[in-house]
Scaffold this motif. Structure first.
Motif, PDB file in Angstrom:
ATOM      1  N   LEU A  22       0.824  -1.214   0.000  1.00 51.67           N
ATOM      2  CA  LEU A  22       0.000   0.000   0.000  1.00 51.67           C
ATOM      3  C   LEU A  22       0.855   1.260   0.000  1.00 51.67           C
ATOM      4  O   LEU A  22       0.536   2.243  -0.682  1.00 51.67           O
ATOM      5  CB  LEU A  22      -0.933  -0.004   1.211  1.00 51.67           C
ATOM      6  CG  LEU A  22      -2.061  -1.031   1.170  1.00 51.67           C
ATOM      7  CD1 LEU A  22      -2.814  -1.044   2.494  1.00 51.67           C
ATOM      8  CD2 LEU A  22      -2.989  -0.754   0.012  1.00 51.67           C
ATOM      9  N   LEU A  23       1.951   1.242   0.735  1.00 58.29           N
ATOM     10  CA  LEU A  23       2.838   2.397   0.779  1.00 58.29           C
ATOM     11  C   LEU A  23       3.479   2.665  -0.582  1.00 58.29           C
ATOM     12  O   LEU A  23       3.492   3.794  -1.072  1.00 58.29           O
ATOM     13  CB  LEU A  23       3.920   2.175   1.845  1.00 58.29           C
ATOM     14  CG  LEU A  23       4.851   3.345   2.127  1.00 58.29           C
ATOM     15  CD1 LEU A  23       4.061   4.510   2.700  1.00 58.29           C
ATOM     16  CD2 LEU A  23       5.946   2.926   3.090  1.00 58.29           C
ATOM     17  N   LEU A  24       3.987   1.618  -1.230  1.00 58.21           N
ATOM     18  CA  LEU A  24       4.620   1.788  -2.537  1.00 58.21           C
ATOM     19  C   LEU A  24       3.622   2.223  -3.610  1.00 58.21           C
ATOM     20  O   LEU A  24       3.922   3.079  -4.447  1.00 58.21           O
ATOM     21  CB  LEU A  24       5.325   0.501  -2.957  1.00 58.21           C
ATOM     22  CG  LEU A  24       6.627   0.207  -2.237  1.00 58.21           C
ATOM     23  CD1 LEU A  24       7.147  -1.176  -2.613  1.00 58.21           C
ATOM     24  CD2 LEU A  24       7.665   1.262  -2.558  1.00 58.21           C
ATOM     25  N   VAL A  25       2.430   1.638  -3.607  1.00 58.15           N
ATOM     26  CA  VAL A  25       1.412   2.023  -4.590  1.00 58.15           C
ATOM     27  C   VAL A  25       1.001   3.476  -4.372  1.00 58.15           C
ATOM     28  O   VAL A  25       0.837   4.242  -5.320  1.00 58.15           O
ATOM     29  CB  VAL A  25       0.204   1.068  -4.523  1.00 58.15           C
ATOM     30  CG1 VAL A  25      -0.974   1.614  -5.315  1.00 58.15           C
ATOM     31  CG2 VAL A  25       0.583  -0.310  -5.032  1.00 58.15           C
ATOM     32  N   GLY A  26       0.845   3.882  -3.120  1.00 58.56           N
ATOM     33  CA  GLY A  26       0.493   5.268  -2.821  1.00 58.56           C
ATOM     34  C   GLY A  26       1.558   6.243  -3.268  1.00 58.56           C
ATOM     35  O   GLY A  26       1.258   7.289  -3.855  1.00 58.56           O
ATOM     36  N   GLY A  31       3.418  10.162  -7.867  1.00 53.25           N
ATOM     37  CA  GLY A  31       4.403  10.552  -8.868  1.00 53.25           C
ATOM     38  C   GLY A  31       5.804  10.744  -8.326  1.00 53.25           C
ATOM     39  O   GLY A  31       6.640  11.355  -8.993  1.00 53.25           O
ATOM     40  N   VAL A  32       6.070  10.213  -7.139  1.00 54.23           N
ATOM     41  CA  VAL A  32       7.394  10.376  -6.538  1.00 54.23           C
ATOM     42  C   VAL A  32       8.445   9.591  -7.314  1.00 54.23           C
ATOM     43  O   VAL A  32       9.573  10.032  -7.481  1.00 54.23           O
ATOM     44  CB  VAL A  32       7.355   9.937  -5.051  1.00 54.23           C
ATOM     45  CG1 VAL A  32       8.735   9.952  -4.439  1.00 54.23           C
ATOM     46  CG2 VAL A  32       6.406  10.816  -4.275  1.00 54.23           C
ATOM     47  N   GLU A  34       8.386   8.800 -10.525  1.00 54.01           N
ATOM     48  CA  GLU A  34       8.411   9.067 -11.962  1.00 54.01           C
ATOM     49  C   GLU A  34       9.764   9.555 -12.480  1.00 54.01           C
ATOM     50  O   GLU A  34      10.238   9.045 -13.509  1.00 54.01           O
ATOM     51  CB  GLU A  34       7.314  10.048 -12.348  1.00 54.01           C
ATOM     52  CG  GLU A  34       7.174  10.184 -13.845  1.00 54.01           C
ATOM     53  CD  GLU A  34       5.953  11.010 -14.230  1.00 54.01           C
ATOM     54  OE1 GLU A  34       5.821  11.249 -15.430  1.00 54.01           O
ATOM     55  OE2 GLU A  34       5.180  11.408 -13.353  1.00 54.01           O
ATOM     56  N   PRO A  35      10.451  10.498 -11.846  1.00 52.85           N
ATOM     57  CA  PRO A  35      11.768  10.898 -12.370  1.00 52.85           C
ATOM     58  C   PRO A  35      12.765   9.733 -12.418  1.00 52.85           C
ATOM     59  O   PRO A  35      13.504   9.590 -13.392  1.00 52.85           O
ATOM     60  CB  PRO A  35      12.237  11.973 -11.385  1.00 52.85           C
ATOM     61  CG  PRO A  35      11.005  12.484 -10.747  1.00 52.85           C
ATOM     62  CD  PRO A  35      10.052  11.335 -10.707  1.00 52.85           C
ATOM     63  N   LEU A  36      12.745   8.906 -11.383  1.00 55.79           N
ATOM     64  CA  LEU A  36      13.638   7.751 -11.374  1.00 55.79           C
ATOM     65  C   LEU A  36      13.259   6.756 -12.466  1.00 55.79           C
ATOM     66  O   LEU A  36      14.128   6.229 -13.167  1.00 55.79           O
ATOM     67  CB  LEU A  36      13.605   7.067 -10.003  1.00 55.79           C
ATOM     68  CG  LEU A  36      14.467   5.814  -9.860  1.00 55.79           C
ATOM     69  CD1 LEU A  36      15.934   6.161 -10.041  1.00 55.79           C
ATOM     70  CD2 LEU A  36      14.218   5.166  -8.513  1.00 55.79           C
ATOM     71  N   GLU A  37      11.961   6.513 -12.644  1.00 53.41           N
ATOM     72  CA  GLU A  37      11.501   5.604 -13.688  1.00 53.41           C
ATOM     73  C   GLU A  37      11.912   6.107 -15.069  1.00 53.41           C
ATOM     74  O   GLU A  37      12.323   5.320 -15.934  1.00 53.41           O
ATOM     75  CB  GLU A  37       9.986   5.451 -13.623  1.00 53.41           C
ATOM     76  CG  GLU A  37       9.494   4.671 -12.439  1.00 53.41           C
ATOM     77  CD  GLU A  37       7.978   4.685 -12.328  1.00 53.41           C
ATOM     78  OE1 GLU A  37       7.309   5.424 -13.104  1.00 53.41           O
ATOM     79  OE2 GLU A  37       7.456   3.970 -11.459  1.00 53.41           O
ATOM     80  N   MET A  38      11.800   7.414 -15.288  1.00 50.38           N
ATOM     81  CA  MET A  38      12.165   7.983 -16.588  1.00 50.38           C
ATOM     82  C   MET A  38      13.663   7.862 -16.854  1.00 50.38           C
ATOM     83  O   MET A  38      14.086   7.577 -17.974  1.00 50.38           O
ATOM     84  CB  MET A  38      11.725   9.443 -16.680  1.00 50.38           C
ATOM     85  CG  MET A  38      10.219   9.628 -16.599  1.00 50.38           C
ATOM     86  SD  MET A  38       9.325   8.695 -17.841  1.00 50.38           S
ATOM     87  CE  MET A  38       9.569   9.734 -19.239  1.00 50.38           C
TER      88      MET A  38
END
Length: 108
Positions: A22-26, A31-32, A34-38
């Motif tokens: 739940l913490l990770l999905v939240g 959008g926390v 997103e920069p790392l994913e990109m």
């Protein structure tokens, strides 16, 4: 053996897994990450092998000689050019998409 819902969440492994999920999905929904994913995605794209030229693309060039030879082509293309100029007049932000058609219209 019947397990109730309350007793299921009393086990530390299941409780901690549910909280972490739940913490990770939240956090992801906020959008926390997103920069790392990109950055990771960009790195993966840079490391992949070059796929080569796309065979689905076709570039056609017409010279003055071709236009003289295929005079009937003007009747097929002129309506497309008129429509492209109308689109450019109404939506100038599409200029990058229609630049080739406008340049082509100079030939006629």
């Amino acid at each position: 053996m019947v397990v109730t819902f309350k007793s299921l969440f009393r086990q530390p492994v299941i409780l901690s897994s549910a909280i972490a999920t739940l913490l990770l999905v939240g956090i992801q929904k906020l959008g926390v990450f997103e920069p790392l994913e990109m950055k990771v995605y960009d790195q993966m794209m840079q490391l992949r092998a070059d796929p080569g030229p796309d065979t689905r693309l076709l570039i056609v060039a017409l010279s003055e000689k071709d236009i003289q030879k295929w005079n009937w082509l003007i009747f097929l293309i002129r309506p497309l050019l008129v429509v492209s100029q109308i689109i450019l007049a109404k939506w100038p932000e599409l200029k990058f998409m229609l630049t080739a058609l406008v340049k082509f219209s100079v030939l006629f």
